[in-house]
Design a protein around this motif. Structure first.
Motif, PDB file in Angstrom:
ATOM      1  N   GLY A 121       0.884  -1.111   0.133  1.00  0.00           N
ATOM      2  CA  GLY A 121       0.050   0.054   0.202  1.00  0.00           C
ATOM      3  C   GLY A 121       0.937   1.150   0.068  1.00  0.00           C
ATOM      4  N   ALA A 122       1.950   1.243   0.221  1.00  0.00           N
ATOM      5  CA  ALA A 122       3.061   2.212   0.379  1.00  0.00           C
ATOM      6  C   ALA A 122       3.013   3.091  -1.003  1.00  0.00           C
ATOM      7  N   ASN A 123       3.025   2.319  -2.219  1.00  0.00           N
ATOM      8  CA  ASN A 123       3.094   3.107  -3.490  1.00  0.00           C
ATOM      9  C   ASN A 123       2.046   4.191  -3.507  1.00  0.00           C
ATOM     10  N   GLN A 124       0.680   3.981  -3.144  1.00  0.00           N
ATOM     11  CA  GLN A 124      -0.139   4.893  -3.107  1.00  0.00           C
ATOM     12  C   GLN A 124      -0.100   5.833  -2.073  1.00  0.00           C
ATOM     13  N   HIS A 125       0.447   5.697  -0.973  1.00  0.00           N
ATOM     14  CA  HIS A 125       0.790   6.439  -0.124  1.00  0.00           C
ATOM     15  C   HIS A 125       1.994   7.502  -0.314  1.00  0.00           C
ATOM     16  N   VAL A 126       2.719   7.021  -1.052  1.00  0.00           N
ATOM     17  CA  VAL A 126       3.811   7.886  -1.534  1.00  0.00           C
ATOM     18  C   VAL A 126       3.401   9.049  -2.438  1.00  0.00           C
ATOM     19  N   ILE A 127       2.531   8.758  -3.350  1.00  0.00           N
ATOM     20  CA  ILE A 127       1.728   9.958  -4.238  1.00  0.00           C
ATOM     21  C   ILE A 127       1.322  10.979  -3.285  1.00  0.00           C
ATOM     22  N   GLU A 128       0.320  10.212  -2.261  1.00  0.00           N
ATOM     23  CA  GLU A 128      -0.399  11.089  -1.679  1.00  0.00           C
ATOM     24  C   GLU A 128       0.471  11.906  -0.469  1.00  0.00           C
ATOM     25  N   MET A 129       1.413  11.488  -0.048  1.00  0.00           N
ATOM     26  CA  MET A 129       2.277  12.327   0.823  1.00  0.00           C
ATOM     27  C   MET A 129       3.174  13.153  -0.029  1.00  0.00           C
ATOM     28  N   LEU A 130       3.679  13.057  -1.330  1.00  0.00           N
ATOM     29  CA  LEU A 130       4.049  14.215  -2.293  1.00  0.00           C
ATOM     30  C   LEU A 130       3.093  15.012  -2.503  1.00  0.00           C
ATOM     31  N   GLU A 131       1.980  14.674  -2.778  1.00  0.00           N
ATOM     32  CA  GLU A 131       0.965  15.728  -3.186  1.00  0.00           C
ATOM     33  C   GLU A 131       0.743  16.691  -1.829  1.00  0.00           C
TER      34      GLU A 131
ATOM     35  N   ASP B 109       5.894  11.425  16.692  1.00  0.00           N
ATOM     36  CA  ASP B 109       4.864  11.638  15.575  1.00  0.00           C
ATOM     37  C   ASP B 109       4.864  10.194  15.018  1.00  0.00           C
ATOM     38  N   PRO B 110       3.602   9.789  14.874  1.00  0.00           N
ATOM     39  CA  PRO B 110       3.591   8.177  14.076  1.00  0.00           C
ATOM     40  C   PRO B 110       4.177   8.230  12.631  1.00  0.00           C
ATOM     41  N   PHE B 111       3.934   9.551  12.034  1.00  0.00           N
ATOM     42  CA  PHE B 111       4.540   9.842  10.817  1.00  0.00           C
ATOM     43  C   PHE B 111       5.607   9.185  10.201  1.00  0.00           C
ATOM     44  N   ARG B 112       5.602   8.312   9.103  1.00  0.00           N
ATOM     45  CA  ARG B 112       6.777   7.912   8.547  1.00  0.00           C
ATOM     46  C   ARG B 112       6.876   8.143   7.027  1.00  0.00           C
ATOM     47  N   LEU B 113       8.047   8.292   6.795  1.00  0.00           N
ATOM     48  CA  LEU B 113       8.270   8.628   5.122  1.00  0.00           C
ATOM     49  C   LEU B 113       7.941   7.533   4.554  1.00  0.00           C
ATOM     50  N   MET B 114       6.931   7.670   3.551  1.00  0.00           N
ATOM     51  CA  MET B 114       6.392   6.467   2.688  1.00  0.00           C
ATOM     52  C   MET B 114       7.542   6.118   1.590  1.00  0.00           C
ATOM     53  N   GLY B 115       7.596   4.991   1.398  1.00  0.00           N
ATOM     54  CA  GLY B 115       8.508   4.673   0.215  1.00  0.00           C
ATOM     55  C   GLY B 115      10.045   4.613   0.705  1.00  0.00           C
TER      56      GLY B 115
ATOM     57  N   ASN C 220      12.668   2.547  -1.111  1.00  0.00           N
ATOM     58  CA  ASN C 220      12.552   1.242  -1.647  1.00  0.00           C
ATOM     59  C   ASN C 220      11.579   1.149  -2.904  1.00  0.00           C
ATOM     60  N   ILE C 221      11.192   0.168  -3.410  1.00  0.00           N
ATOM     61  CA  ILE C 221      10.592   0.106  -4.748  1.00  0.00           C
ATOM     62  C   ILE C 221       9.622   1.079  -4.792  1.00  0.00           C
ATOM     63  N   ASP C 222       8.725   1.298  -3.896  1.00  0.00           N
ATOM     64  CA  ASP C 222       7.637   2.131  -3.991  1.00  0.00           C
ATOM     65  C   ASP C 222       7.675   3.663  -3.896  1.00  0.00           C
TER      66      ASP C 222
END
Ligand code: CMC
Length: 428
Positions: free
Chosen positions: A270-280, A302-308, A366-368
């Motif tokens: 699911g990280a690939n979707q979250h990467v784009i949402e994070m960048l947006e 803060d529970p936030f992590r960098l996606m991807g 990573n890949i995502d």
């Protein structure tokens, strides 16, 4: 990890008792201590949350060296496979153990086409999902539903298994495209026998009765490559789920359905979707302020992590991410797409690689991190990214499931625990 002098056993001392545990090595010299007799001989179990040190099987399928950033499927380097193969060749390789020759390639391709349609009754399932249904939910539900349409198959016969494998690889791709069409209220587009696997998927996604979609070889090649990069990753979370479900002798459809659910999680596919949402979000809400997002990711409150970013196994640059990054640049250039999120992603990557927090923890893209940017340029919507990860991963899940079935050491998956709740209380 190779050792100068290979140990053949390990001694474990617990209290006054010492036991010998056998040690064995894989073909790439990874060593393991066999603890199967541990509880019987000592009464102790091992404690390993997240299974970071636990080997659950011996496997011939995929080799990863996380320190060196190496990934092989059946002995072939991921870079070679991504460069030279079509996705269905890699699917064949994973499932059958060898690359197909030309005749086998054509026969597999034909077989996939002959089993690409959905039973007419399954079409009606789509009517009752809301338009906003996440396609991963639809995909998982449809995967297990296949078992009710093809219940006559016996799991153990080779022809039955081959048929299940073909159905899953082919029909889940059709289901994925249908779920997208449903979400945008367009009529579903049937698979065509004159198109190959990836071409068919793109055509089912983008053809409409008013617009005769023209296949772009750049997108076809990119999709083949992306699916290959995702095709297997040994004992990851979703593959382990597939095997755990299968170990109870649940059928392959049910096992794959469970794997799809596991993959959906944002820490996994699911990280690939979250990467784009994070960048947006960084672009729109934070006005491109990368420093802010880096600080948030480092803040332990803060529970936030960098996606991807980050990986359980890779402690160097993910080899799949290297290919995906280069491909993202190539595909966007060839398609003439200029996406501000790509510049932002590159700046974010540079900030990560230069930061002591990420360096000291060996956290790399990573890949995502880059795949979603390529899918976006190809016109694939964000909520379909994890679905594409799943389509790519199906051959890997199947190969892992089949290997588990043949494993002479195989038993139902059933971890132990250390109970820490109340001891016996009187009931009054
Ligand atoms: N952002 C910030 N800090 C991180 C991140 C991240 N993305 N990933 C790991 N860390 C930190 C973590 O807080 C911990 O710090 P400390 O040692 O101070 O407690 C340290 O790095 C080790 O992390 P971990 O949680 O013990 O590592 P893990 O192996 O359990 O988790 C992971 C691996 C992939 C779940 C994690 O890196 C993560 O959440 N990444 C973001 C989600 C993501 O991109 N997932 C896709 C993985 S690749 C596709 C696939 O195959 O699933």
């Amino acid at each position: 990890m190779a050792t100068a002098k290979k140990a053949t056993s390990a001694k474990l001392k617990i209290g006054t008792k010492t036991i010998d545990l056998p040690v064995f090595y894989g073909s790439e010299n990874e060593g393991a201590i066999d603890i199967q007799s541990l509880r019987k001989e000592t009464g102790f179990i091992t404690y390993d949350p997240g299974f970071g040190n636990t080997g659950c099987c011996k496997s011939d399928i995929t080799f990863i060296d996380g320190e060196k950033g190496i990934l092989h499927y059946r002995g072939y380097d991921i870079n070679d496979l991504a460069e030279h193969c079509e996705f269905i060749d890699v699917a064949y390789l994973l499932v059958h153990g060898k690359l197909p020759n030309e005749k086998q390639h054509l026969s597999f391709s034909k077989h996939l086409n002959h089993h690409s349609m959905l039973h007419e009754d399954m079409h009606h399932f789509f009517d009752n999902y809301p338009d906003h249904a996440h396609p991963m939910a639809t995909l998982s539900a449809m995967a297990v539903s296949l078992s009710s349409f093809y219940p006559e198959l016996e799991q153990t016969k080779k022809e039955s298994i081959d048929m299940m494998v073909t159905r899953l690889i082919s029909k889940l791709r059709t289901i994925a495209a249908f779920s997208y069409k449903k979400s945008i209220g367009h009529p579903m587009v049937q698979p065509r026998h004159d198109l190959k696997y990836c071409e068919n998927f793109l055509n089912m996604m983008f053809w409409t009765p008013v617009n005769d979609y023209k296949l772009d070889p750049v997108c076809v090649k990119a999709l083949n490559k992306l699916l290959i990069l995702h095709a297997d990753h040994e004992q990851n979370c979703s593959a382990s789920v597939v095997k755990m479900v299968g170990s109870a002798e649940a059928n392959l459809y049910a096992s794959i359905s469970a794997g799809i659910c596991a993959l959906w999680g944002p820490l996994h596919g699911g990280a690939n979707q979250h990467v784009i949402e994070m960048l947006e979000t960084i672009l729109k809400r934070d006005k491109g302020n990368i420093k802010k997002v880096i600080e948030r990711a480092k803040d332990k409150n803060d529970p936030f992590r960098l996606m991807g970013v980050g990986h359980r196994v890779y402690k160097s640059y993910d080899p799949r991410a290297k290919v995906a990054k280069q491909m993202c640049k190539d595909v966007l250039a060839k398609l003439g797409v200029n996406d501000p999120l790509v510049d932002l992603a590159q700046k974010l990557e540079e900030a990560v690689l230069a930061d002591d927090y990420f360096q000291s923890r060996n956290l790399y893209p990573n890949i995502d991190f880059y795949t979603g940017l390529t899918y976006r340029a190809m016109g694939i919507p964000t909520n379909m990214f994890t679905v594409l990860f799943a389509i790519g991963r199906i051959p890997g899940w199947i190969a892992q499931w089949l290997e588990m079935k043949e494993d002479p050491d195989g038993r139902i998956g059933r971890p132990r625990q250390i109970y820490t709740g109340p001891t016996l209380r009187s009931f009054e």
